[in-house]
Design a protein around this motif. Structure first.
Motif, mmCIF file in Angstrom:
data_model
loop_
_atom_site.group_PDB
_atom_site.id
_atom_site.type_symbol
_atom_site.label_atom_id
_atom_site.label_comp_id
_atom_site.label_asym_id
_atom_site.label_seq_id
_atom_site.Cartn_x
_atom_site.Cartn_y
_atom_site.Cartn_z
ATOM 1 N N TRP A 1 0.803 -1.218 0.000
ATOM 2 C CA TRP A 1 0.000 0.000 0.000
ATOM 3 C C TRP A 1 0.839 1.272 0.000
ATOM 4 N N ARG A 2 2.083 1.210 0.433
ATOM 5 C CA ARG A 2 2.920 2.414 0.458
ATOM 6 C C ARG A 2 3.187 2.957 -0.954
ATOM 7 N N SER A 3 3.079 2.086 -1.950
ATOM 8 C CA SER A 3 3.296 2.553 -3.322
ATOM 9 C C SER A 3 2.191 3.508 -3.777
ATOM 10 N N VAL A 4 1.020 3.465 -3.109
ATOM 11 C CA VAL A 4 -0.045 4.428 -3.432
ATOM 12 C C VAL A 4 0.467 5.843 -3.184
ATOM 13 N N ASN A 5 1.196 6.030 -2.073
ATOM 14 C CA ASN A 5 1.707 7.358 -1.719
ATOM 15 C C ASN A 5 2.722 7.885 -2.729
ATOM 16 N N GLY A 6 3.377 7.011 -3.454
ATOM 17 C CA GLY A 6 4.358 7.427 -4.445
ATOM 18 C C GLY A 6 3.802 7.523 -5.853
ATOM 19 N N THR A 7 2.515 7.336 -5.998
ATOM 20 C CA THR A 7 1.888 7.364 -7.318
ATOM 21 C C THR A 7 1.734 8.801 -7.803
ATOM 22 N N PHE A 8 2.085 9.028 -9.064
ATOM 23 C CA PHE A 8 1.965 10.353 -9.656
ATOM 24 C C PHE A 8 0.503 10.784 -9.628
ATOM 25 N N GLY A 9 0.233 11.939 -9.053
ATOM 26 C CA GLY A 9 -1.128 12.454 -8.932
ATOM 27 C C GLY A 9 -1.716 12.267 -7.538
ATOM 28 N N VAL A 10 -1.055 11.468 -6.699
ATOM 29 C CA VAL A 10 -1.536 11.198 -5.341
ATOM 30 C C VAL A 10 -0.639 11.901 -4.332
ATOM 31 N N ASN A 11 -1.256 12.596 -3.363
ATOM 32 C CA ASN A 11 -0.475 13.156 -2.243
ATOM 33 C C ASN A 11 -0.125 12.038 -1.286
ATOM 34 N N SER A 12 -1.157 11.403 -0.704
ATOM 35 C CA SER A 12 -0.937 10.287 0.210
ATOM 36 C C SER A 12 -2.278 9.698 0.621
ATOM 37 N N LEU A 13 -2.215 8.495 1.151
ATOM 38 C CA LEU A 13 -3.393 7.908 1.770
ATOM 39 C C LEU A 13 -3.696 8.674 3.054
ATOM 40 N N VAL A 14 -4.962 8.746 3.418
ATOM 41 C CA VAL A 14 -5.322 9.345 4.705
ATOM 42 C C VAL A 14 -4.918 8.342 5.775
ATOM 43 N N MET A 15 -4.077 8.798 6.707
ATOM 44 C CA MET A 15 -3.447 7.888 7.664
ATOM 45 C C MET A 15 -3.965 8.097 9.086
ATOM 46 N N GLN A 16 -3.845 7.032 9.869
ATOM 47 C CA GLN A 16 -4.049 7.090 11.314
ATOM 48 C C GLN A 16 -2.785 6.489 11.915
#
Length: 168
Positions: A67-82
């Motif tokens: 799932w950390r690769s979502v944060n590195g995807t072009f166009g994505v800032n980051s997953l909403v985290m807790q």
């Protein structure tokens, strides 16, 4: 653990790019859209835009997927985290929203509304009042009978300001 829905913050105006790039990586993504009328130089045209600008939903199994690769995807800032892990959406939230999406992928609250339904107004001067849906025109307007002043009063409101009242 099974797949759950998570929210990813996307670059504003780049949600389509984020969706495309996440799909290319094999992630299951959903982004509700709405139709907006754009006026420019005396011309009008309809444009499909995100219903939640700056956000996109991603289905993940955080214990099995990278799932950390979502944060590195072009166009994505980051997953909403807790803390150190992504924060899952409440169970059934996305499925409920998807049920309000029409065949063309457009988020349309009116999809779930039928004549005679009891609805609650969620915005505007009549917020929190309950009424009965008389009809909706498919163009974003609804006529409802609001229960107020010891009777019913007919008003026309935007469909997006109505939600169905859950029946017991």
């Amino acid at each position: 653990m099974a797949d759950r829905w998570y929210v990813a913050s996307a670059l504003l105006g780049r949600e389509d790019m984020a969706e495309l790039n996440l799909n290319r990586q094999g992630f299951h993504v959903w982004m509700p859209r709405q139709t907006r009328v754009v006026r420019h130089a005396r011309r009008r045209h309809e444009k499909r835009v995100p219903f939640f600008p700056g956000y996109i939903f991603v289905s993940l199994d955080v214990d099995r997927q990278r799932w950390r690769s979502v944060n590195g995807t072009f166009g994505v800032n980051s997953l909403v985290m807790q803390g150190e892990r992504p924060l899952p959406c409440p169970d059934g939230l996305i499925e409920g929203l998807q049920a309000l999406t029409d065949d063309e992928g457009i988020f349309n609250v009116a999809v779930g509304l039928r004549q005679g339904d009891v609805v609650r107004v969620i915005s505007g001067p009549f917020a929190e009042l309950v009424g009965t849906l008389v009809r909706h025109d498919g163009l974003g307007r609804a006529r409802i009978l609001l229960q107020m002043m010891h009777g019913e009063i007919a008003v026309a409101l935007p469909v997006k300001s109505l939600v169905p009242v859950a029946s017991n």
